[in-house]
Design an enzyme around this catalytic site. Structure first.
Site, PDB file in Angstrom:
ATOM      1  N   GLY A  78       0.835  -1.215   0.000  1.00  0.00           N
ATOM      2  CA  GLY A  78       0.000   0.000   0.000  1.00  0.00           C
ATOM      3  C   GLY A  78       0.861   1.253   0.000  1.00  0.00           C
ATOM      4  O   GLY A  78       2.089   1.197  -0.114  1.00  0.00           O
ATOM      5  N   GLN A  79       0.203   2.409   0.168  1.00  0.00           N
ATOM      6  CA  GLN A  79       0.899   3.699   0.046  1.00  0.00           C
ATOM      7  C   GLN A  79       2.022   3.828   1.078  1.00  0.00           C
ATOM      8  O   GLN A  79       3.148   4.183   0.741  1.00  0.00           O
ATOM      9  CB  GLN A  79      -0.098   4.858   0.248  1.00  0.00           C
ATOM     10  CG  GLN A  79       0.543   6.226   0.065  1.00  0.00           C
ATOM     11  CD  GLN A  79      -0.288   7.386   0.605  1.00  0.00           C
ATOM     12  OE1 GLN A  79      -1.245   7.178   1.354  1.00  0.00           O
ATOM     13  NE2 GLN A  79       0.093   8.585   0.247  1.00  0.00           N
ATOM     14  N   ASP A  86       0.740  -8.998   1.628  1.00  0.00           N
ATOM     15  CA  ASP A  86      -0.424  -8.213   1.182  1.00  0.00           C
ATOM     16  C   ASP A  86      -1.401  -9.156   0.485  1.00  0.00           C
ATOM     17  O   ASP A  86      -1.084 -10.323   0.225  1.00  0.00           O
ATOM     18  CB  ASP A  86       0.019  -7.077   0.231  1.00  0.00           C
ATOM     19  CG  ASP A  86      -0.904  -5.861   0.328  1.00  0.00           C
ATOM     20  OD1 ASP A  86      -0.402  -4.732   0.511  1.00  0.00           O
ATOM     21  OD2 ASP A  86      -2.144  -6.061   0.273  1.00  0.00           O
ATOM     22  N   ARG A 142      -2.333  -8.790  -2.473  1.00  0.00           N
ATOM     23  CA  ARG A 142      -1.860  -8.965  -3.864  1.00  0.00           C
ATOM     24  C   ARG A 142      -0.386  -8.590  -3.926  1.00  0.00           C
ATOM     25  O   ARG A 142       0.106  -7.880  -3.056  1.00  0.00           O
ATOM     26  CB  ARG A 142      -2.681  -8.108  -4.830  1.00  0.00           C
ATOM     27  CG  ARG A 142      -2.487  -6.599  -4.644  1.00  0.00           C
ATOM     28  CD  ARG A 142      -3.367  -5.810  -5.600  1.00  0.00           C
ATOM     29  NE  ARG A 142      -4.780  -5.940  -5.242  1.00  0.00           N
ATOM     30  CZ  ARG A 142      -5.352  -5.246  -4.244  1.00  0.00           C
ATOM     31  NH1 ARG A 142      -4.631  -4.432  -3.499  1.00  0.00           N
ATOM     32  NH2 ARG A 142      -6.638  -5.411  -3.966  1.00  0.00           N
ATOM     33  N   ASP A 178      -4.197 -12.354   3.856  1.00  0.00           N
ATOM     34  CA  ASP A 178      -5.422 -11.578   4.072  1.00  0.00           C
ATOM     35  C   ASP A 178      -5.397 -11.067   5.505  1.00  0.00           C
ATOM     36  O   ASP A 178      -5.427 -11.866   6.449  1.00  0.00           O
ATOM     37  CB  ASP A 178      -6.639 -12.483   3.831  1.00  0.00           C
ATOM     38  CG  ASP A 178      -7.956 -11.772   4.111  1.00  0.00           C
ATOM     39  OD1 ASP A 178      -9.014 -12.366   3.838  1.00  0.00           O
ATOM     40  OD2 ASP A 178      -7.924 -10.621   4.618  1.00  0.00           O
ATOM     41  N   TYR A 182     -14.088   5.489   8.656  1.00  0.00           N
ATOM     42  CA  TYR A 182     -12.635   5.373   8.805  1.00  0.00           C
ATOM     43  C   TYR A 182     -12.195   5.977  10.142  1.00  0.00           C
ATOM     44  O   TYR A 182     -11.474   5.360  10.928  1.00  0.00           O
ATOM     45  CB  TYR A 182     -11.956   6.100   7.650  1.00  0.00           C
ATOM     46  CG  TYR A 182     -10.465   6.201   7.704  1.00  0.00           C
ATOM     47  CD1 TYR A 182      -9.847   7.426   7.896  1.00  0.00           C
ATOM     48  CD2 TYR A 182      -9.663   5.078   7.534  1.00  0.00           C
ATOM     49  CE1 TYR A 182      -8.465   7.533   7.922  1.00  0.00           C
ATOM     50  CE2 TYR A 182      -8.279   5.179   7.564  1.00  0.00           C
ATOM     51  CZ  TYR A 182      -7.685   6.410   7.756  1.00  0.00           C
ATOM     52  OH  TYR A 182      -6.320   6.511   7.778  1.00  0.00           O
TER      53      TYR A 182
END
Ligand code: VAH
Length: 312
Positions: A12-13, A35, A37, A53, A143
């Site tokens: 991710g970021q 991750d 993916r 996951d 969030y």
């Protein structure tokens, strides 16, 4: 014992840059990237990768046992804008993943845990300027609610079970290595891609929307520093306020114009404006500076210079 790290959400970021920094520090083989993916070539080529996951506790436990992991960075989450489109998924992903790693730590299978919170824990009733560490927190996004709840659980597991979990409330993060992923602050990344492409940027927030922001280099360094600090220095076991800079879309457009004179910005606020309006404009991070010697290094001008030079 050698430090053996598992990064969950390594593609991710934040995870992408954090994983590379941790591999520089501890060695590629000591840091397992995981991750849902596969990630960048850099991530896949520089050390072990496990498809994982974050909502599956037994998968996390198996990876921790297989590699003898002693530190976990849980970076997987659904961010604010996407979370409003898929509220139940956001809640499950953000909360189930945290409870799994807190329980593994409570069971003695992880020694030290990092979990990211966000300035999204603050809401429209929070003092907007120089928001203090302890104040009113009535978040209005799924969030933000998940991050506020997560902070409560982190502090509970530390106090009740002695879990060594550390956390910080990231402001909006700006990076060039990965494309933005569903955040309200991601306009500040999109704008650079448009500028280097010679295109106008149509901003989804209004020109005077001031938000707390930070260059990714500072955020990654802060994450490493809080995890390497002696446990007794980490007083706040919910999550630390963290601050770098605050700016508006107009501010960053003006700074880009110094490098790209033809660049122009227009404004077309969408649903994300309401999210941004519920957040602070600036953050007081005095406790982080006092407890574990945090200090930011990047201001708006250095960040714009760095972003444009990497993206050009
Ligand atoms: C978001 N980038 O926009 C994230 C961040 C403070 C905002 O948590 O959702």
């Amino acid at each position: 014992m050698a430090t053996k790290v598992l990064v969950i959400g390594a593609c991710g970021q934040i995870g992408t840059e954090l994983t590379m920094r941790l591999r520089e520090i501890y060695g590629g083989e000591q840091v397992i990237a995981s991750d849902i993916r596969e990630g960048s070539e850099e991530i896949m080529a520089s050390g072990p990768f496990e498809s994982l996951d974050a909502m599956n506790k037994s998968q996390i436990e198996d990876v921790c046992l297989h590699y003898q992991v002693n530190e976990v960075y849980l970076m997987a989450a659904m961010l604010s804008a996407t979370g409003e489109k898929f509220p139940k998924k956001a809640w499950s992903l953000n909360m189930d993943s945290l409870m799994h790693v807190l329980d593994l730590a409570k069971e003695g299978k992880i020694d030290k845990l990092f979990w990211p919170s966000s300035i999204a824990v603050f809401g429209p009733t929070t003092p907007k300027h120089d928001t203090p560490q302890h104040t009113i927190m009535e978040p209005t996004t799924v969030y933000g609610i998940s991050k506020q709840t997560g902070e409560r659980w982190c502090e509970y597991y530390h106090q009740k079970y002695g879990v060594d979990v550390r956390s910080m409330r990231y402001p909006g993060l700006i990076s060039w290595k990965t494309l933005p992923g569903g955040g309200t602050t991601d306009y500040a990344i999109d704008i650079f891609h448009k500028a280097v492409a010679g295109e106008n940027y149509n901003c989804f927030l209004s020109e005077n929307t001031e938000l707390p922001m930070m260059y990714m280099e500072d955020a990654v360094r802060a994450t490493v520093e809080i995890m390497r600090a002696p446990s007794e220095e980490i007083i706040e076991r919910s999550s630390y306020n963290l601050s770098g800079m605050s700016f508006t879309p107009q501010d960053i457009a003006n700074e880009i114009n110094k490098h790209v004179p033809d660049f122009s910005i227009s404004y077309e606020p969408d649903f994300r404006q309401q999210i941004a309006d519920s957040w602070p404009s600036s953050i007081d991070d005095a406790p982080a500076r006092k407890d574990w010697n945090w200090k930011h290094e990047y201001g708006l001008d250095q960040m714009v210079t760095e972003m444009l030079s990497h993206l050009k």
